[in-house]
Design a protein around this motif. Sequence first.
Motif, PDB file in Angstrom:
ATOM      1  N   LEU A  87       0.833  -1.198   0.000  1.00  0.00           N
ATOM      2  CA  LEU A  87       0.000   0.000   0.000  1.00  0.00           C
ATOM      3  C   LEU A  87       0.870   1.252   0.000  1.00  0.00           C
ATOM      4  O   LEU A  87       0.620   2.203  -0.749  1.00  0.00           O
ATOM      5  CB  LEU A  87      -0.935   0.013   1.200  1.00  0.00           C
ATOM      6  N   VAL A  88       1.907   1.253   0.831  1.00  0.00           N
ATOM      7  CA  VAL A  88       2.803   2.408   0.890  1.00  0.00           C
ATOM      8  C   VAL A  88       3.535   2.587  -0.441  1.00  0.00           C
ATOM      9  O   VAL A  88       3.644   3.711  -0.957  1.00  0.00           O
ATOM     10  CB  VAL A  88       3.811   2.260   2.047  1.00  0.00           C
ATOM     11  N   GLY A 120       0.295   2.670  -9.512  1.00  0.00           N
ATOM     12  CA  GLY A 120       0.172   2.947  -8.084  1.00  0.00           C
ATOM     13  C   GLY A 120      -1.194   2.583  -7.539  1.00  0.00           C
ATOM     14  O   GLY A 120      -1.316   1.977  -6.469  1.00  0.00           O
ATOM     15  N   ALA A 121      -2.250   2.925  -8.292  1.00  0.00           N
ATOM     16  CA  ALA A 121      -3.617   2.608  -7.849  1.00  0.00           C
ATOM     17  C   ALA A 121      -3.835   1.104  -7.786  1.00  0.00           C
ATOM     18  O   ALA A 121      -4.517   0.604  -6.885  1.00  0.00           O
ATOM     19  CB  ALA A 121      -4.627   3.257  -8.790  1.00  0.00           C
ATOM     20  N   ALA A 122      -3.256   0.352  -8.734  1.00  0.00           N
ATOM     21  CA  ALA A 122      -3.408  -1.103  -8.739  1.00  0.00           C
ATOM     22  C   ALA A 122      -2.749  -1.740  -7.522  1.00  0.00           C
ATOM     23  O   ALA A 122      -3.155  -2.824  -7.089  1.00  0.00           O
ATOM     24  CB  ALA A 122      -2.803  -1.688 -10.021  1.00  0.00           C
ATOM     25  N   LEU A 123      -1.741  -1.084  -6.966  1.00  0.00           N
ATOM     26  CA  LEU A 123      -1.074  -1.595  -5.770  1.00  0.00           C
ATOM     27  C   LEU A 123      -1.776  -1.166  -4.493  1.00  0.00           C
ATOM     28  O   LEU A 123      -1.886  -1.951  -3.540  1.00  0.00           O
ATOM     29  CB  LEU A 123       0.388  -1.115  -5.745  1.00  0.00           C
ATOM     30  N   LEU A 124      -2.264   0.071  -4.447  1.00  0.00           N
ATOM     31  CA  LEU A 124      -2.811   0.575  -3.178  1.00  0.00           C
ATOM     32  C   LEU A 124      -4.266   0.175  -2.948  1.00  0.00           C
ATOM     33  O   LEU A 124      -4.671  -0.075  -1.805  1.00  0.00           O
ATOM     34  CB  LEU A 124      -2.645   2.095  -3.093  1.00  0.00           C
ATOM     35  N   LEU A 125      -5.067   0.099  -4.006  1.00  0.00           N
ATOM     36  CA  LEU A 125      -6.499  -0.152  -3.807  1.00  0.00           C
ATOM     37  C   LEU A 125      -6.804  -1.507  -3.167  1.00  0.00           C
ATOM     38  O   LEU A 125      -7.516  -1.558  -2.149  1.00  0.00           O
ATOM     39  CB  LEU A 125      -7.248   0.001  -5.128  1.00  0.00           C
ATOM     40  N   ASN A 127      -4.936  -3.504  -1.431  1.00  0.00           N
ATOM     41  CA  ASN A 127      -4.336  -3.632  -0.101  1.00  0.00           C
ATOM     42  C   ASN A 127      -4.976  -2.698   0.906  1.00  0.00           C
ATOM     43  O   ASN A 127      -5.032  -3.001   2.103  1.00  0.00           O
ATOM     44  CB  ASN A 127      -2.830  -3.387  -0.201  1.00  0.00           C
ATOM     45  N   SER A 128      -5.503  -1.578   0.440  1.00  0.00           N
ATOM     46  CA  SER A 128      -6.237  -0.671   1.320  1.00  0.00           C
ATOM     47  C   SER A 128      -7.466  -1.361   1.894  1.00  0.00           C
ATOM     48  O   SER A 128      -7.700  -1.374   3.113  1.00  0.00           O
ATOM     49  CB  SER A 128      -6.649   0.582   0.537  1.00  0.00           C
ATOM     50  N   LEU A 129      -8.254  -1.980   1.031  1.00  0.00           N
ATOM     51  CA  LEU A 129      -9.475  -2.642   1.488  1.00  0.00           C
ATOM     52  C   LEU A 129      -9.157  -3.906   2.287  1.00  0.00           C
ATOM     53  O   LEU A 129      -9.850  -4.232   3.257  1.00  0.00           O
ATOM     54  CB  LEU A 129     -10.364  -2.972   0.293  1.00  0.00           C
ATOM     55  N   ALA A 130      -8.091  -4.630   1.898  1.00  0.00           N
ATOM     56  CA  ALA A 130      -7.715  -5.834   2.631  1.00  0.00           C
ATOM     57  C   ALA A 130      -7.285  -5.496   4.055  1.00  0.00           C
ATOM     58  O   ALA A 130      -7.640  -6.202   5.014  1.00  0.00           O
ATOM     59  CB  ALA A 130      -6.591  -6.565   1.898  1.00  0.00           C
ATOM     60  N   LEU A 131      -6.522  -4.431   4.233  1.00  0.00           N
ATOM     61  CA  LEU A 131      -6.119  -4.009   5.577  1.00  0.00           C
ATOM     62  C   LEU A 131      -7.330  -3.590   6.399  1.00  0.00           C
ATOM     63  O   LEU A 131      -7.422  -3.886   7.595  1.00  0.00           O
ATOM     64  CB  LEU A 131      -5.123  -2.855   5.481  1.00  0.00           C
ATOM     65  N   ALA A 186      -1.936   9.239   4.117  1.00  0.00           N
ATOM     66  CA  ALA A 186      -1.986   7.779   4.040  1.00  0.00           C
ATOM     67  C   ALA A 186      -0.642   7.157   4.414  1.00  0.00           C
ATOM     68  O   ALA A 186      -0.589   6.165   5.163  1.00  0.00           O
ATOM     69  CB  ALA A 186      -2.392   7.341   2.633  1.00  0.00           C
ATOM     70  N   ILE A 187       0.454   7.714   3.930  1.00  0.00           N
ATOM     71  CA  ILE A 187       1.778   7.140   4.199  1.00  0.00           C
ATOM     72  C   ILE A 187       2.156   7.281   5.667  1.00  0.00           C
ATOM     73  O   ILE A 187       2.632   6.330   6.301  1.00  0.00           O
ATOM     74  CB  ILE A 187       2.837   7.793   3.291  1.00  0.00           C
ATOM     75  N   VAL A 188       1.953   8.463   6.237  1.00  0.00           N
ATOM     76  CA  VAL A 188       2.332   8.689   7.638  1.00  0.00           C
ATOM     77  C   VAL A 188       1.543   7.755   8.562  1.00  0.00           C
ATOM     78  O   VAL A 188       2.116   7.122   9.462  1.00  0.00           O
ATOM     79  CB  VAL A 188       2.105  10.169   8.020  1.00  0.00           C
ATOM     80  N   ILE A 189       0.244   7.656   8.357  1.00  0.00           N
ATOM     81  CA  ILE A 189      -0.569   6.785   9.217  1.00  0.00           C
ATOM     82  C   ILE A 189      -0.181   5.321   9.015  1.00  0.00           C
ATOM     83  O   ILE A 189      -0.068   4.557   9.981  1.00  0.00           O
ATOM     84  CB  ILE A 189      -2.066   6.998   8.943  1.00  0.00           C
ATOM     85  N   ALA A 190       0.034   4.921   7.758  1.00  0.00           N
ATOM     86  CA  ALA A 190       0.387   3.526   7.495  1.00  0.00           C
ATOM     87  C   ALA A 190       1.677   3.136   8.204  1.00  0.00           C
ATOM     88  O   ALA A 190       1.784   2.041   8.772  1.00  0.00           O
ATOM     89  CB  ALA A 190       0.521   3.298   5.992  1.00  0.00           C
ATOM     90  N   LEU A 191       2.675   4.014   8.180  1.00  0.00           N
ATOM     91  CA  LEU A 191       3.975   3.681   8.746  1.00  0.00           C
ATOM     92  C   LEU A 191       4.029   3.805  10.268  1.00  0.00           C
ATOM     93  O   LEU A 191       4.900   3.198  10.903  1.00  0.00           O
ATOM     94  CB  LEU A 191       5.060   4.576   8.132  1.00  0.00           C
ATOM     95  N   THR A 192       3.115   4.558  10.852  1.00  0.00           N
ATOM     96  CA  THR A 192       3.195   4.799  12.298  1.00  0.00           C
ATOM     97  C   THR A 192       2.039   4.225  13.100  1.00  0.00           C
ATOM     98  O   THR A 192       2.157   4.066  14.320  1.00  0.00           O
ATOM     99  CB  THR A 192       3.266   6.310  12.584  1.00  0.00           C
TER     100      THR A 192
END
Length: 472
Positions: A87-88, A120-125, A127-131, A186-192
Amino acid sequence: MSARARERPGQHDVAHPAWTLVMSVAASSLSFIDGSILNVALPAIRADTGAGAAEVQWVVNAYTLPLAALILLGGALGDHQGRRRWLVIGTVLFGIASLVCALAGSLQTLLAGRALQGVGAALLLPNSLALLNGAYSGEARGQAVGTWAAAGAISAAIAPLAGGWLVQQFGWPSIFYVNIPFVGVAIVIALTRVEEVSDPGSARLDLGGAALATLGLGAATYGLTLWSQTFALSTLAGGAIAAGLALLVAFGLYERRLGDKAMVPLSLFGNRCFTSLNLMTFLLYGAFGGAMLLIPFTLIEAGGYSPVEAGLALLPLSILIGGASRMMGKLAEKIGPRWPLTIGPIIVGIGLALASRLAESQSYWTHAFPAILVMSTGMALAVAPLTSTVLASVSRHQTGMASGLNSALSRLGGLIIVALLGAVLVAQGDALLRPFAMALRMMGVVAALGGVAAFFGLSGNWRHADSGTETV
């Protein structure tokens, strides 16, 4: 090691499901916003870059092609190596691509940026919903997914209006800067605040299939784009279409050889209900996606609307779909999904036929709004029960694959329809109105055929015995 692995770094002791929800909304909003905001900017991009019809089509499809072809691979990479990680990576790529688009000094650079956005969208979408699904359970999961969907609807509703204002005040490059704050959040929240999750046992790392699908769809789309401008099959257009079809046949054979390890297990299509619902998705979303490109484009180019006015014209669409979906979902639970999924696409087709009446110097309330109202009603009726019905038609262990494939086909429908709109987009001013009306009527028929597919596919006992789904 268990099939479902979690990593919980020290900083994640403050992790909370709500953070995952915020992150998922921020990340997925990139795709929702980008898909809605671009359509009102296309006339300005065309005028500023001197783009022809084919180039206008590729501004849209350079993004949709990698998204449709790679979204299943994006989910598999997340399952295998970590959903937060991919996702990141996808979000970073989307942010870089947005800057490339905003700073593009040429049409070629813009198209390259759009293609990178699609990757990028194919990678994040997925995994966003899966998480998000993994962070909640039971009733809370349904509420979280509902919040995620509502946020997407709100983003899609606001985006055309905001995009029209930005284009009018600062020029079309400004629409791509809108993505940067969402990328950062999205990146800051995902990593922290979000823990890593992987599920290598369910991963299908089918790189060969992804390559064949991408090349095949790319060649076929290129050929259709060339052909659609004059409907004359040149040597180049015919060769590209033939090469694309050959690659897609090779993709099908390759997937059959891989069996259950394939990116797209062909055994799924032995299920009549699953096949018909995906055909309905392809037809309905293809027609609707084409309309969402043509309607604002025509309002600006031939109807005399400003970008802001075109954005306002579309504002009721997402509001009505989002507002009515919950009510339509409850209706589907009471009467079953067959009639909503049959009638909904037919109503969308009627709305598209009404939209074909758009012309210069007409009242919005007597021509554009009735069409938007009818389309919204039909989409709300069909969208609400679609995903749950697709998931109920397959076994429990196939639901992730079924959902991803249905999502990919919704994008693929739009990809093909947009590739066929060259004869419309090549026209300007009043000359645009006749091909626009013909295209809308044809797309209305395509949408209605989606309803016919659902009607026959949902006859008899369509629910899978091991679906684990109680309601639709």
